[in-house]
Design a protein around this motif. Structure first.
Motif, PDB file in Angstrom:
ATOM      1  N   ASN A   1       0.854  -1.180   0.000  1.00 25.03           N
ATOM      2  CA  ASN A   1       0.000   0.000   0.000  1.00 25.03           C
ATOM      3  C   ASN A   1       0.893   1.233   0.000  1.00 25.03           C
ATOM      4  OD1 ASN A   1      -1.502   2.299   1.099  1.00 25.03           O
ATOM      5  ND2 ASN A   1      -3.168   0.823   1.383  1.00 25.03           N
TER       6      ASN A   1
ATOM      7  N   ASP B   1       0.298   4.487  -0.176  1.00 27.05           N
ATOM      8  CA  ASP B   1      -0.072   5.604   0.688  1.00 27.05           C
ATOM      9  C   ASP B   1       0.317   5.342   2.140  1.00 27.05           C
ATOM     10  OD1 ASP B   1      -1.246   7.209  -1.412  1.00 27.05           O
ATOM     11  OD2 ASP B   1      -2.855   5.728  -1.444  1.00 27.05           O
ATOM     12  N   GLN B   2       0.099   4.108   2.628  1.00 23.34           N
ATOM     13  CA  GLN B   2       0.498   3.765   3.999  1.00 23.34           C
ATOM     14  C   GLN B   2       2.011   3.804   4.149  1.00 23.34           C
ATOM     15  OE1 GLN B   2      -1.195  -0.051   4.930  1.00 23.34           O
ATOM     16  NE2 GLN B   2      -3.215   0.797   5.384  1.00 23.34           N
ATOM     17  N   SER B   3       2.730   3.318   3.156  1.00 24.01           N
ATOM     18  CA  SER B   3       4.197   3.322   3.230  1.00 24.01           C
ATOM     19  C   SER B   3       4.757   4.733   3.251  1.00 24.01           C
ATOM     20  CB  SER B   3       4.783   2.531   2.065  1.00 24.01           C
ATOM     21  OG  SER B   3       4.466   1.172   2.190  1.00 24.01           O
TER      22      SER B   3
ATOM     23  N   GLN C   1       3.263   7.350   4.449  1.00 22.83           N
ATOM     24  CA  GLN C   1       2.993   7.859   5.800  1.00 22.83           C
ATOM     25  C   GLN C   1       3.990   7.309   6.811  1.00 22.83           C
ATOM     26  OE1 GLN C   1       1.035  10.410   6.620  1.00 22.83           O
ATOM     27  NE2 GLN C   1       0.668  10.531   4.413  1.00 22.83           N
ATOM     28  N   HIS C   2       4.349   6.031   6.683  1.00 17.92           N
ATOM     29  CA  HIS C   2       5.345   5.441   7.582  1.00 17.92           C
ATOM     30  C   HIS C   2       6.690   6.162   7.446  1.00 17.92           C
ATOM     31  CE1 HIS C   2       7.822   2.501   9.673  1.00 17.92           C
ATOM     32  NE2 HIS C   2       8.633   2.573   8.641  1.00 17.92           N
TER      33      HIS C   2
END
Length: 168
Positions: free
Chosen positions: A18, A20-22, A24-25
């Motif tokens: 994902n 978008d999640q990466s 953000q991380h």
């Protein structure tokens, strides 16, 4: 014989589930940004000698002089990204792909994926004796300038506009 293979790595690439999640991380936990986001990138080429069309979302950011690439593969067709997750490749940006690939082949690496589009040509190579991480060579007009611009943006980044979307 002159060695035409590249020297210092320009990029480290990760395949993610994902994007978008990466992103953000990396923003929250690693302080890496800003990110340049490209959606629905397509490459035409060959993977393990079979014709392929590869689709993906890609995000780029910088830590020092190193470009960090996050790749979210799209579709179920064969590609070098399909079954991979995590650290995927180390890459060089070169002005002439064919001679760089030839130099790396002289060092024992073997091409496994060759592809391109209107903006770039790439080749992934592997060491058959040490499978796992791939080595990528990237050629494209203006890529070195884009990287230099990204490095400068990251160095001067104030935390504003952490994601910048570019139309592919």
């Amino acid at each position: 014989m002159q060695d035409s293979s590249p020297n210092a790595f320009d990029q480290i690439g990760f395949v993610v589930d994902n994007l978008d999640q990466s992103i953000q991380h990396w923003l929250q936990h690693m302080g890496v940004g800003p990110w340049t986001l490209f959606r629905d990138i397509e490459l035409q080429g060959h993977y393990r000698e079979q014709p392929v069309q590869v689709r993906m979302h890609v995000a780029l950011a910088y830590r020092g002089d190193l470009q960090i690439e996050l790749i979210q593969p799209l579709g179920d067709g064969p590609s070098p990204y399909r079954d991979a997750r995590g650290m995927h490749h180390m890459a060089w940006v070169v002005s002439e792909l064919d001679s760089a690939v030839a130099g790396l082949c002289q060092r024992g690496l073997q091409p496994v994926f060759q592809a391109g589009n209107a903006a770039t040509r790439v080749c992934y190579l592997e060491n058959p004796a040490e499978p796992g991480v791939l080595f990528e060579v990237i050629e494209g007009a203006g890529l070195r300038q884009m990287i230099d611009h990204g490095i400068a943006q990251a160095r001067d980044w104030d935390g504003e506009q952490p994601i910048r979307v570019v139309a592919a």
